[in-house]
Design a protein around this motif. Structure first.
Motif, PDB file in Angstrom:
ATOM      1  N   GLU A   1      19.816 -14.044 -20.489  1.00  0.00           N
ATOM      2  CA  GLU A   1      20.315 -12.083 -20.678  1.00  0.00           C
ATOM      3  C   GLU A   1      19.729 -12.320 -18.529  1.00  0.00           C
ATOM      4  O   GLU A   1      20.927 -11.224 -17.634  1.00  0.00           O
ATOM      5  N   LEU A   2      19.071 -12.126 -18.545  1.00  0.00           N
ATOM      6  CA  LEU A   2      18.452 -11.608 -16.853  1.00  0.00           C
ATOM      7  C   LEU A   2      18.466 -12.055 -16.185  1.00  0.00           C
ATOM      8  O   LEU A   2      19.259 -11.986 -15.054  1.00  0.00           O
ATOM      9  N   LYS A   3      19.299 -13.695 -16.523  1.00  0.00           N
ATOM     10  CA  LYS A   3      19.999 -15.094 -15.635  1.00  0.00           C
ATOM     11  C   LYS A   3      21.024 -14.022 -15.031  1.00  0.00           C
ATOM     12  O   LYS A   3      21.329 -14.503 -14.096  1.00  0.00           O
TER      13      LYS A   3
ATOM     14  N   SER B   1      22.112 -12.775 -11.403  1.00  0.00           N
ATOM     15  CA  SER B   1      23.427 -13.140 -10.883  1.00  0.00           C
ATOM     16  C   SER B   1      24.725 -11.877 -10.564  1.00  0.00           C
ATOM     17  O   SER B   1      25.520 -11.934  -9.580  1.00  0.00           O
ATOM     18  N   MET B   2      24.751 -10.995 -11.306  1.00  0.00           N
ATOM     19  CA  MET B   2      25.567 -10.348 -11.194  1.00  0.00           C
ATOM     20  C   MET B   2      25.434  -9.320  -9.969  1.00  0.00           C
ATOM     21  O   MET B   2      26.365  -8.718  -9.282  1.00  0.00           O
ATOM     22  N   VAL B   3      23.723  -9.314 -10.320  1.00  0.00           N
ATOM     23  CA  VAL B   3      22.983  -8.394  -8.770  1.00  0.00           C
ATOM     24  C   VAL B   3      23.488  -8.816  -7.766  1.00  0.00           C
ATOM     25  O   VAL B   3      23.948  -8.143  -6.424  1.00  0.00           O
ATOM     26  N   GLN B   4      23.599 -10.253  -7.501  1.00  0.00           N
ATOM     27  CA  GLN B   4      23.249 -10.784  -5.735  1.00  0.00           C
ATOM     28  C   GLN B   4      25.394 -11.255  -6.082  1.00  0.00           C
ATOM     29  O   GLN B   4      25.442 -10.989  -4.393  1.00  0.00           O
ATOM     30  N   LYS B   5      26.114 -11.067  -6.536  1.00  0.00           N
ATOM     31  CA  LYS B   5      27.531 -10.952  -6.393  1.00  0.00           C
ATOM     32  C   LYS B   5      28.327 -10.238  -6.379  1.00  0.00           C
ATOM     33  O   LYS B   5      29.387  -9.862  -5.537  1.00  0.00           O
ATOM     34  N   SER B   6      28.285  -9.105  -6.980  1.00  0.00           N
ATOM     35  CA  SER B   6      28.807  -7.843  -6.650  1.00  0.00           C
ATOM     36  C   SER B   6      27.703  -6.472  -5.945  1.00  0.00           C
ATOM     37  O   SER B   6      26.373  -5.668  -6.824  1.00  0.00           O
TER      38      SER B   6
ATOM     39  N   LYS C   1      24.539  -3.796  -6.726  1.00  0.00           N
ATOM     40  CA  LYS C   1      23.714  -3.503  -6.434  1.00  0.00           C
ATOM     41  C   LYS C   1      23.400  -2.040  -5.862  1.00  0.00           C
ATOM     42  O   LYS C   1      22.385  -1.693  -6.005  1.00  0.00           O
ATOM     43  N   ASP C   2      24.230  -1.642  -5.276  1.00  0.00           N
ATOM     44  CA  ASP C   2      24.033  -0.392  -4.497  1.00  0.00           C
ATOM     45  C   ASP C   2      24.126   0.941  -5.672  1.00  0.00           C
ATOM     46  O   ASP C   2      23.331   1.706  -5.045  1.00  0.00           O
ATOM     47  N   TYR C   3      24.830   0.698  -7.068  1.00  0.00           N
ATOM     48  CA  TYR C   3      24.390   1.263  -7.952  1.00  0.00           C
ATOM     49  C   TYR C   3      23.133   1.900  -8.280  1.00  0.00           C
ATOM     50  O   TYR C   3      22.786   2.729  -8.468  1.00  0.00           O
ATOM     51  N   LEU C   4      22.773   0.415  -8.443  1.00  0.00           N
ATOM     52  CA  LEU C   4      20.901  -0.011  -9.282  1.00  0.00           C
ATOM     53  C   LEU C   4      20.328   1.506  -8.397  1.00  0.00           C
ATOM     54  O   LEU C   4      19.637   1.932  -8.535  1.00  0.00           O
ATOM     55  N   SER C   5      20.591   1.312  -7.116  1.00  0.00           N
ATOM     56  CA  SER C   5      19.544   1.524  -6.619  1.00  0.00           C
ATOM     57  C   SER C   5      19.292   3.066  -6.087  1.00  0.00           C
ATOM     58  O   SER C   5      19.239   3.421  -4.745  1.00  0.00           O
ATOM     59  N   ASP C   6      20.786   3.490  -6.402  1.00  0.00           N
ATOM     60  CA  ASP C   6      21.872   4.021  -5.564  1.00  0.00           C
ATOM     61  C   ASP C   6      20.539   5.156  -5.893  1.00  0.00           C
ATOM     62  O   ASP C   6      20.721   6.144  -6.859  1.00  0.00           O
TER      63      ASP C   6
ATOM     64  N   HIS D   1      14.567  -2.320  -8.456  1.00  0.00           N
ATOM     65  CA  HIS D   1      13.527  -3.403  -8.632  1.00  0.00           C
ATOM     66  C   HIS D   1      13.990  -4.971  -9.615  1.00  0.00           C
ATOM     67  O   HIS D   1      13.107  -5.179  -9.805  1.00  0.00           O
ATOM     68  N   THR D   2      15.469  -4.654 -10.066  1.00  0.00           N
ATOM     69  CA  THR D   2      15.792  -5.141 -11.223  1.00  0.00           C
ATOM     70  C   THR D   2      15.260  -6.909 -10.246  1.00  0.00           C
ATOM     71  O   THR D   2      14.875  -8.033 -11.247  1.00  0.00           O
ATOM     72  N   GLU D   3      15.541  -6.753  -9.794  1.00  0.00           N
ATOM     73  CA  GLU D   3      15.737  -8.149  -9.533  1.00  0.00           C
ATOM     74  C   GLU D   3      14.338  -8.944  -9.610  1.00  0.00           C
ATOM     75  O   GLU D   3      13.733  -9.940  -9.546  1.00  0.00           O
ATOM     76  N   LYS D   4      13.709  -7.669  -8.898  1.00  0.00           N
ATOM     77  CA  LYS D   4      12.105  -8.549  -8.835  1.00  0.00           C
ATOM     78  C   LYS D   4      11.385  -8.824  -9.979  1.00  0.00           C
ATOM     79  O   LYS D   4      10.669  -9.388 -10.356  1.00  0.00           O
ATOM     80  N   VAL D   5      11.949  -7.684 -10.587  1.00  0.00           N
ATOM     81  CA  VAL D   5      11.811  -7.903 -12.515  1.00  0.00           C
ATOM     82  C   VAL D   5      12.173  -9.375 -12.407  1.00  0.00           C
ATOM     83  O   VAL D   5      11.069  -9.681 -13.489  1.00  0.00           O
ATOM     84  N   VAL D   6      13.321  -9.602 -13.074  1.00  0.00           N
ATOM     85  CA  VAL D   6      13.587 -11.326 -13.636  1.00  0.00           C
ATOM     86  C   VAL D   6      12.571 -11.524 -13.058  1.00  0.00           C
ATOM     87  O   VAL D   6      12.138 -12.452 -13.620  1.00  0.00           O
ATOM     88  N   GLU D   7      12.490 -11.328 -11.346  1.00  0.00           N
ATOM     89  CA  GLU D   7      11.533 -12.723 -10.468  1.00  0.00           C
ATOM     90  C   GLU D   7      10.357 -12.972 -11.258  1.00  0.00           C
ATOM     91  O   GLU D   7       9.827 -14.364 -11.541  1.00  0.00           O
ATOM     92  N   SER D   8       9.680 -11.928 -11.423  1.00  0.00           N
ATOM     93  CA  SER D   8       8.453 -11.924 -12.731  1.00  0.00           C
ATOM     94  C   SER D   8       8.476 -12.300 -13.575  1.00  0.00           C
ATOM     95  O   SER D   8       7.112 -12.771 -14.830  1.00  0.00           O
ATOM     96  N   PHE D   9       9.019 -11.751 -14.252  1.00  0.00           N
ATOM     97  CA  PHE D   9       9.635 -12.388 -15.928  1.00  0.00           C
ATOM     98  C   PHE D   9       9.454 -13.704 -15.394  1.00  0.00           C
ATOM     99  O   PHE D   9       9.200 -13.876 -16.784  1.00  0.00           O
TER     100      PHE D   9
END
Length: 231
Positions: free
Chosen positions: A78-80, A84-89, A93-98, A138-146
């Motif tokens: 699920e995190l993968k 992937s969605m954060v990278q493609k959209s 991505k802007d919404y997450l960090s807004d 921090h979503t992408e970094k959390v996925v990387e850490s996981f």
């Protein structure tokens, strides 16, 4: 597996486009997932690595509860997909960090999106709490850490080989065989390939905290440095 993730992320992007207009007009309150997970960490689940910083704390909390629920593989998938969605959209991505969207509104919006996408409660609660705390950036970094925690728990060591041109399967096999000899007994190598024409030739290999630069570009740089010193 990658094909499934690709289809899932495409569906996720479509779902985001449909729900995005509604995500800034809702609100809600959720339980503190991270605090509960941290408390459970004192139980029988041992973290394979000690990670620091915001991404490390959230990833560690998720690893603990997912491990207890025996759903590590599901959460990984699920995190993968989400990464992937954060990278493609760019919009997502802007919404997450807004920072202009109220946290209560964003947490309810994320919960709705995750419900539509039918992710597990573990993944949904993680993102909801991150939204409540203003940490979705921090979503992408959390996925990387996981993923780091998962690899460590499986005895996997991450490696990267960079070449100027794509390597053949035989060349990759030889590189992997050579590098594996330096791993601890029982560890397995998860090697990925990157192509960077700037290195001109040769290889740049990174395994764990080790970095070996055998590129032509590096040799030229060293030669130039020696020549300048001689002058």
């Amino acid at each position: 597996h990658d094909r499934d993730v690709g289809r899932s992320s495409a569906f996720f992007v479509a779902m985001w486009r449909r729900l995005a207009p509604r995500l800034t007009s809702t609100c809600g309150v959720f339980e503190n997932f991270a605090t509960k997970a941290a408390a459970e960490a004192a139980g029988d689940v041992q973290l394979p690595l000690k990670l620091y910083g915001v991404p490390g704390r959230y990833a560690s909390a998720l690893f603990v509860v997912a491990s207890k629920a025996k759903k590590l593989d599901l959460v990984e998938k699920e995190l993968k997909t989400i990464a992937s969605m954060v990278q493609k959209s760019a919009a997502f991505k802007d919404y997450l960090s807004d920072p202009t969207v109220l946290r209560t509104k964003k947490s309810k919006g994320i919960a709705e999106l995750m419900k539509e996408f039918k992710v597990s409660d573990l993944t949904k609660n993680l993102l909801v709490v991150m939204a409540e705390n203003g940490r979705l950036g921090h979503t992408e970094k959390v996925v990387e850490s996981f993923n780091e925690l998962l690899m460590a728990s499986r005895g996997e060591v991450k490696g990267t080989v960079v070449s100027a041109d794509p390597l053949t399967s035989e060349q990759m096999k030889r590189v992997k065989t050579s590098v594996t000899k330096f791993l601890e007994k029982g560890a397995s190598l998860k090697l990925t390939e990157e192509v960077d024409p700037k290195i001109l030739g040769g290889l740049v290999v990174s395994v764990g905290d080790k970095h070996i630069d055998l590129s032509i570009a590096s040799r030229i740089k060293k030669l130039e440095s020696l020549l300048s010193e001689a002058v």
